[in-house]
Structures are given as structure tokens and as C-alpha cells.
Enzyme design. Structure first.
Site, PDB file in Angstrom:
ATOM      1  N   SER A 167       0.822  -1.220   0.000  1.00  0.00           N
ATOM      2  CA  SER A 167       0.000   0.000   0.000  1.00  0.00           C
ATOM      3  C   SER A 167       0.852   1.266   0.000  1.00  0.00           C
ATOM      4  O   SER A 167       2.012   1.255   0.434  1.00  0.00           O
ATOM      5  CB  SER A 167      -0.921   0.007   1.228  1.00  0.00           C
ATOM      6  OG  SER A 167      -1.718  -1.148   1.235  1.00  0.00           O
TER       7      SER A 167
HETATM    8  N1  SAM Z   1      -0.506  -4.973   4.171  1.00  0.00           N
HETATM    9  C1  SAM Z   1       0.180  -5.262   2.958  1.00  0.00           C
HETATM   10  C2  SAM Z   1       1.558  -4.701   2.890  1.00  0.00           C
HETATM   11  O1  SAM Z   1       1.971  -3.986   3.813  1.00  0.00           O
HETATM   12  O2  SAM Z   1       2.252  -5.016   1.926  1.00  0.00           O
HETATM   13  C3  SAM Z   1      -0.596  -4.856   1.736  1.00  0.00           C
HETATM   14  C4  SAM Z   1      -1.546  -5.882   1.377  1.00  0.00           C
HETATM   15  S1  SAM Z   1      -2.252  -5.919  -0.188  1.00  0.00           S
HETATM   16  C5  SAM Z   1      -2.919  -4.321  -0.427  1.00  0.00           C
HETATM   17  C6  SAM Z   1      -3.661  -6.931   0.230  1.00  0.00           C
HETATM   18  C7  SAM Z   1      -3.312  -8.360   0.552  1.00  0.00           C
HETATM   19  O3  SAM Z   1      -4.491  -9.011   1.020  1.00  0.00           O
HETATM   20  C8  SAM Z   1      -2.829  -9.173  -0.657  1.00  0.00           C
HETATM   21  O4  SAM Z   1      -1.572  -9.705  -0.383  1.00  0.00           O
HETATM   22  C9  SAM Z   1      -3.893 -10.266  -0.786  1.00  0.00           C
HETATM   23  O5  SAM Z   1      -3.372 -11.508  -1.232  1.00  0.00           O
HETATM   24  C10 SAM Z   1      -4.411 -10.353   0.622  1.00  0.00           C
HETATM   25  N2  SAM Z   1      -5.748 -10.960   0.760  1.00  0.00           N
HETATM   26  C11 SAM Z   1      -6.828 -10.812  -0.038  1.00  0.00           C
HETATM   27  N3  SAM Z   1      -7.864 -11.515   0.447  1.00  0.00           N
HETATM   28  C12 SAM Z   1      -7.422 -12.113   1.593  1.00  0.00           C
HETATM   29  C13 SAM Z   1      -8.032 -12.965   2.548  1.00  0.00           C
HETATM   30  N4  SAM Z   1      -9.301 -13.382   2.481  1.00  0.00           N
HETATM   31  N5  SAM Z   1      -7.278 -13.374   3.598  1.00  0.00           N
HETATM   32  C14 SAM Z   1      -5.987 -12.991   3.739  1.00  0.00           C
HETATM   33  N6  SAM Z   1      -5.357 -12.200   2.835  1.00  0.00           N
HETATM   34  C15 SAM Z   1      -6.070 -11.751   1.785  1.00  0.00           C
END
Ligand code: SAM
Length: 217
Positions: free
Chosen positions: A62
Site C-alpha cells: 500500500s
Molecule cells: N498490508 C500489505 C503490505 O503492507 O504489503 C498490503 C496488502 S495488499 C494491499 C492486500 C493483501 O491481502 C494481498 O496480499 C492479498 O493476497 C491479501 N488478501 C486478499 N484476500 C485475503 C483474505 N481473504 N485473507 C488474507 N489475505 C487476503
């Protein structure tokens, strides 16, 4: 001071402090955590830019300001137990590790979770526990949490997650359509799961929360 440290100090001043983030512990953590090691080597020179970056598998790290805004909204003092849903690169987890007592983070994509774990270990963030799974269920075995942060956009508030908040605890989550969401802070006021204070923290655009209580599997 190396080039990345200089870029990081500038990022905190020009993107974070200047936009009104005031939590000194958070500003210090963002000055400390080397964001460039959470992205591919080829993108390291862009790691302190004012935007999200790809981390593979169609996912993103992000924008620094969004990490700051969401983290500040949790109002952490240091003794809390926090749940993060969407470990992604691990950057947000590393920031949380400096501000809370214990951090639990769930990632759906195993390859991202593995990479994030290695970086968190390298940085000595041993108060972060990670696991692979559908975070839309929360992490019932470790609940309740004083703060929960969801870093992917949901169509609605996942009820199992809300149920895993302590009374007085806050959930920060982007909710809306696939293409745009509103960042919400929900603070649980009593045992009654309907008894929540709801605050709108502004518009945002996140990758989707894919799972049972998200956009489906
Ligand atoms: N917090 C992260 C960082 O600092 O890099 C950014 C995360 S990215 C915007 C969103 C993440 O949520 C992705 O890696 C995606 O695979 C994960 N994601 C999506 N749906 C999910 C779920 N149901 N459970 C866990 N992770 C999930």
C-alpha cells in the site's frame, strides 16, 4: 546516512507528517523500517514514492500514507494485540510490530506469506505471528484483538471479524465496490455486536478481499 535512509526521512516529512499524521511513535517506526526491502530489488528505488507498488501475484504494497492513516486510526499505545488481514509484503506488519505488543497477520497467497515471513525474520520482528489462510474469518483461536486492520477491500463488514474485537477495540477496513471503497473505523462499544461507533476516514482504492466473507473464493 545512506540513500534509502535519506529517502525514507523525506517520505515521512513530505507524505506523512505534512498530511496531518501526528502519532510520534508511528512516525518514528516509519523512519526506521526499511520499506525498500519489502519490494523486488528492481523497484527498490521507487519504494519511498507516494504510491502503492506491485509485489507479485497481482497484489500491492500500500501507499505509505495509507499505511500511516490506517495505523494511526488504531490508536495503539504499545500493549495491544492486533490482527492484520492481508500480510502482502509484510511492511504493514513490521510497522505494527513496533507499535503493539503482539501482531497476528493472515495472508491468502502462500508465496507472498513466505516472502513476508523471511523479511520479518530478517528485521527481527518476532512479535509478528503469520499464517496462510482466508483472513475473512479472522483468527478465532487468538481472539479477541484490541485492533484489527484489513488491508484489502471488502463488499461489507465481515461479521466474524467484528466479533473478534475487544470492547473498546477498533476495526479499520475499506468497504465498497471492487473499484472504490470508503475507509471505515468501527469501534465496538459493548457485548452487543450491533453496538458500534462507525467513522468514515475517506475514500480509498484497495485490491479485493477474496474469501468467504469477502468477494467469494
Ligand atoms: N498490508 C500489505 C503490505 O503492507 O504489503 C498490503 C496488502 S495488499 C494491499 C492486500 C493483501 O491481502 C494481498 O496480499 C492479498 O493476497 C491479501 N488478501 C486478499 N484476500 C485475503 C483474505 N481473504 N485473507 C488474507 N489475505 C487476503
Amino acid at each position: 546516512m545512506d540513500i534509502y535512509t535519506k529517502q525514507r526521512m523525506k517520505m515521512v516529512d513530505s507524505q506523512i507528517r505534512s498530511r496531518g499524521i501526528r502519532d510520534e511513535r508511528l512516525l518514528k517506526a516509519m523512519e526506521l523500517i526499511p520499506r525498500h526491502i519489502f519490494v523486488d530489488e528492481g523497484l527498490a528505488d521507487q519504494a519511498y514514492n507516494d504510491n502503492p507498488l506491485p509485489i507479485g501475484e497481482g497484489q500491492t504494497i500500500s501507499q505509505p500514507y495509507m499505511v500511516a492513516l490506517m495505523t494511526e486510526a488504531l490508536e495503539l499505545k504499545g500493549g495491544e494485540k492486533v490482527l492484520e488481514i492481508g500480510t502482502g509484503s509484510g511492511y504493514q506488519s513490521a510497522i505494527l510490530s513496533k507499535l503493539a505488543d503482539r501482531v497476528f497477520s493472515i495472508e491468502k497467497i502462500a508465496s507472498l506469506a513466505g516472502r513476508a515471513r523471511s523479511i520479518l525474520d530478517l528485521l527481527g520482528c518476532f512479535n509478528v505471528l503469520t499464517r496462510v489462510g482466508d483472513g475473512s474469518y479472522g483468527w478465532r483461536g487468538e481472539a479477541p484483538f484490541d485492533g484489527i486492520i484489513v488491508t484489502a477491500g471488502a463488499p461489507d463488514i465481515p461479521m466474524p471479524i467484528l466479533e473478534q474485537l475487544t470492547i473498546g477495540g477498533s476495526l479499520v477496513i475499506p468497504v465498497g465496490s471492487l473499484s472504490s471503497q470508503t475507509l471505515l473505523r468501527l469501534t465496538r462499544l459493548s457485548e452487543d455486536i450491533e453496538d458500534v461507533k462507525r467513522e468514515d476516514l475517506g475514500g480509498c482504492r484497495f485490491v479485493s478481499l477474496i474469501g468467504e466473507y469477502g468477494w467469494g473464493s
